[in-house]
Design an enzyme around this catalytic site. Structure first.
Site, PDB file in Angstrom:
ATOM      1  N   GLU A   1       0.841  -1.210   0.000  1.00  0.00           N
ATOM      2  CA  GLU A   1       0.000   0.000   0.000  1.00  0.00           C
ATOM      3  C   GLU A   1       0.870   1.251   0.000  1.00  0.00           C
ATOM      4  OE1 GLU A   1      -2.754  -0.450   3.288  1.00  0.00           O
ATOM      5  OE2 GLU A   1      -4.129  -1.545   2.017  1.00  0.00           O
TER       6      GLU A   1
ATOM      7  N   GLU B   1      -5.519  -8.195  -1.212  1.00  0.00           N
ATOM      8  CA  GLU B   1      -6.188  -8.024   0.090  1.00  0.00           C
ATOM      9  C   GLU B   1      -7.640  -7.665  -0.145  1.00  0.00           C
ATOM     10  OE1 GLU B   1      -4.662  -5.398   3.124  1.00  0.00           O
ATOM     11  OE2 GLU B   1      -2.597  -5.878   2.582  1.00  0.00           O
TER      12      GLU B   1
HETATM   13  C1  BG6 Z   1      -4.295  -2.967   4.761  1.00  0.00           C
HETATM   14  C2  BG6 Z   1      -2.953  -3.451   5.210  1.00  0.00           C
HETATM   15  O1  BG6 Z   1      -4.339  -1.607   5.014  1.00  0.00           O
HETATM   16  O2  BG6 Z   1      -5.434  -3.379   5.394  1.00  0.00           O
HETATM   17  C3  BG6 Z   1      -2.990  -4.580   6.207  1.00  0.00           C
HETATM   18  O3  BG6 Z   1      -2.114  -3.776   4.143  1.00  0.00           O
HETATM   19  C4  BG6 Z   1      -4.152  -4.375   7.146  1.00  0.00           C
HETATM   20  O4  BG6 Z   1      -1.750  -4.622   6.859  1.00  0.00           O
HETATM   21  C5  BG6 Z   1      -5.446  -4.426   6.328  1.00  0.00           C
HETATM   22  O5  BG6 Z   1      -4.200  -5.270   8.192  1.00  0.00           O
HETATM   23  C6  BG6 Z   1      -6.712  -4.289   7.142  1.00  0.00           C
HETATM   24  O6  BG6 Z   1      -6.639  -3.187   7.981  1.00  0.00           O
HETATM   25  P1  BG6 Z   1      -6.877  -3.346   9.538  1.00  0.00           P
HETATM   26  O7  BG6 Z   1      -6.610  -2.028  10.106  1.00  0.00           O
HETATM   27  O8  BG6 Z   1      -8.284  -3.771   9.672  1.00  0.00           O
HETATM   28  O9  BG6 Z   1      -5.931  -4.374   9.988  1.00  0.00           O
END
Ligand code: BG6
Length: 481
Positions: A186, A380
């Site tokens: 990201e 993701e």
């Molecule tokens: C992304 C990141 O922003 O979202 C991850 O690459 C992160 O590291 C994921 O865990 C979800 O965000 P969060 O804050 O719910 O863990």
């Protein structure tokens, strides 16, 4: 959204994703150095406070805070059990990251740490034992704290050299074992979370503009050097960028708001990918840099390097869309997440205020593919939610299944739209520490981990209802949703 009958390509890469700092734990084992993630406290309130603190000292304060990343879910010791569970679900790929501080504890050493290299050798061997291909993020929110404190993070050009050394060490070591790489997780999120993305806090206007965009220039150069090395050392491997993508909608048809949404979209969603994919600074940034008095220090060969060594694919995260309005009242603001924006009246939000928008994923895939015309990889996506263990031990996470089903249907539609999509790795395939809120209770996994915000728990793993569902999804190549 109902089931749709479109099909995924036969070679579609199904799997799950994690990051070293959120899963491994073992934060001081194996000669590992201290990373940024190790100094971030647990709990939404404390983590948000620190992430926005201009004077954050990058130290551990055990008297004041808890540090869930230190033990995380102990993947460091339990990876065999976890990989066996991934294999049971039928994963074809597993996205993970290498902790820079396991390989170069301080970041500026000349030689890598053998114990760290050895650890990832074991992980890759274990994955290959089950026919699972690793997808490796080189830097996921965890640069060595030493580089922050002694060099000022990515604002310092020397960090490019340290990163290049790290990259060469892992490429040379794992060239026979890893075919899919990504440079910075990201990369665009440094604009909203500079502490984790760029390795410094914003103390003044100079940091916000000059230092931030100089740091970005250094990351772009570092990324191109990684692409160059990857192509030279591993002609059959692919290396991508990784961006946080949340399509920006205008709140209404007022051209002022439409223009504002476009500007936000360009700066946040596209700026980094434009450089990493198209190999040059986009035209719209010239005005932005000028208006904010930013003068980039660009060395002689930098622009050629950016042009010649562009990425092979775009990895991106997708959780939500964002709705924008030029002037917003505090009541209109979307609550709960770190991005700005106003509430979208057409969408429901998760318990953490992330607006759920599967059509937004189809929009994103189409927008990205139209713009760049290179393969995409959703690395993701998922729903952070509270899970309840029933008395009989079952965990019935139908809400997660619904979320994933709708997003997978949107992917199917995009493939019919003509998008070239390499694969899908659902975020936090096993519960882990949340990045933005430092909580265990914000769970994403198909596998439950008995670990709680207060630090208690046996760390035992348990299959959720979604585990069996995802296993079917993979075995039918997305036909049975
Ligand atoms: C992304 C990141 O922003 O979202 C991850 O690459 C992160 O590291 C994921 O865990 C979800 O965000 P969060 O804050 O719910 O863990």
């Amino acid at each position: 959204m109902g089931q749709n009958n479109h099909k995924f390509p036969k070679e579609f890469l199904w799997g799950g994703a994690t990051a070293a700092n959120q899963a491994e734990g073992g934060y001081s084992e194996g000669n590992k150095g201290k990373s940024i993630a190790d100094v971030l406290p647990g709990g939404k309130k404390n983590r948000h406070k620190v992430l926005q603190d201009p004077h954050f000292d990058f130290e551990i304060h055990l008297d004041q805070y808890s540090y869930p990343n230190h033990e995380a879910i102990d993947f460091y010791h339990r990876y065999k059990e976890d990989i066996a569970l991934f294999s049971e679900m039928g994963f074809k790929v597993f996205r993970m990251s290498i902790a820079w501080t396991r390989i170069f504890p301080n970041g500026d050493e000349l030689e890598p740490n053998e114990e760290g290299l050895d650890f990832y050798d074991h992980i890759f061997d274990e994955l290959h034992k089950y026919g699972i291909e690793p997808i490796v993020t080189i830097s996921h929110y965890e640069m060595p704290v030493h580089l922050v404190k002694h060099y000022g993070g990515w604002r310092n050009r020397q960090v490019v050299t340290f990163f290049e050394r790290y990259v060469n060490a892992i490429f040379n070591r794992y060239k026979g074992k890893v075919k899919y790489w990504m440079t910075f997780n990201e990369i665009n999120s440094g604009l909203i979370m500079p502490i984790v993305g760029l390795g410094f806090s914003i103390q003044n206007e100079e940091d916000k503009y000059q230092a931030t965009f100089q740091a970005y220039h250094h990351q772009f150069v570092a990324s191109s050097l990684a692409v160059k090395a990857c192509h030279e050392l591993m002609p059959n491997a692919k290396i991508g960028c990784m961006i946080l993508y949340a399509p920006v909608y205008s709140y209404d048809s007022n051209p002022e708001n439409v223009m504002y949404a476009l500007q936000e979209e360009r700066l946040f969603n596209y700026f980094c990918a434009d450089v990493q994919v198209r190999g040059k600074y986009p035209a719209y940034m010239k005005r932005y840099l000028k208006e904010n008095n930013i003068e980039l220090d660009i060395q002689d060969d930098d622009l050629d390097l950016l042009k010649e060594h562009t990425v092979d694919y775009i990895g991106f995260s997708y959780y939500m869309s964002r709705t924008e309005k030029k002037v917003k009242t505090p009541e209109e603001k979307a609550q709960g997440n770190i991005m700005s924006g106003v509430k979208n009246p057409f969408l429901k939000a998760s318990d953490w205020g992330w607006e759920i928008d599967p059509i937004g994923l189809r929009i994103s895939l189409n927008e990205l593919y139209d713009r760049y015309q290179i393969p995409l990889f959703i690395v993701e996506n998922g729903l952070g939610a509270y899970d309840k263990v029933e008395e009989d031990g079952s965990i019935n996470d139908d809400y997660r299944i619904d979320y994933l089903r709708d997003h997978i249907n949107a992917m199917k539609d995009s493939i019919v739209d003509g998008v070239e999509l390499l694969g899908y790795t659902s975020w936090g395939c096993i519960d882990l520490v949340s990045a933005t809120s430092g909580e265990f209770s914000k769970r994403y996994g198909f596998i439950y981990v008995d670990k709680h915000d207060v630090g208690s728990g046996t760390l035992a793993r348990k299959k959720k209802k979604s585990f069996y569902w995802y296993k079917d999804v993979i075995s039918t190549n997305g036909e049975k949703l």
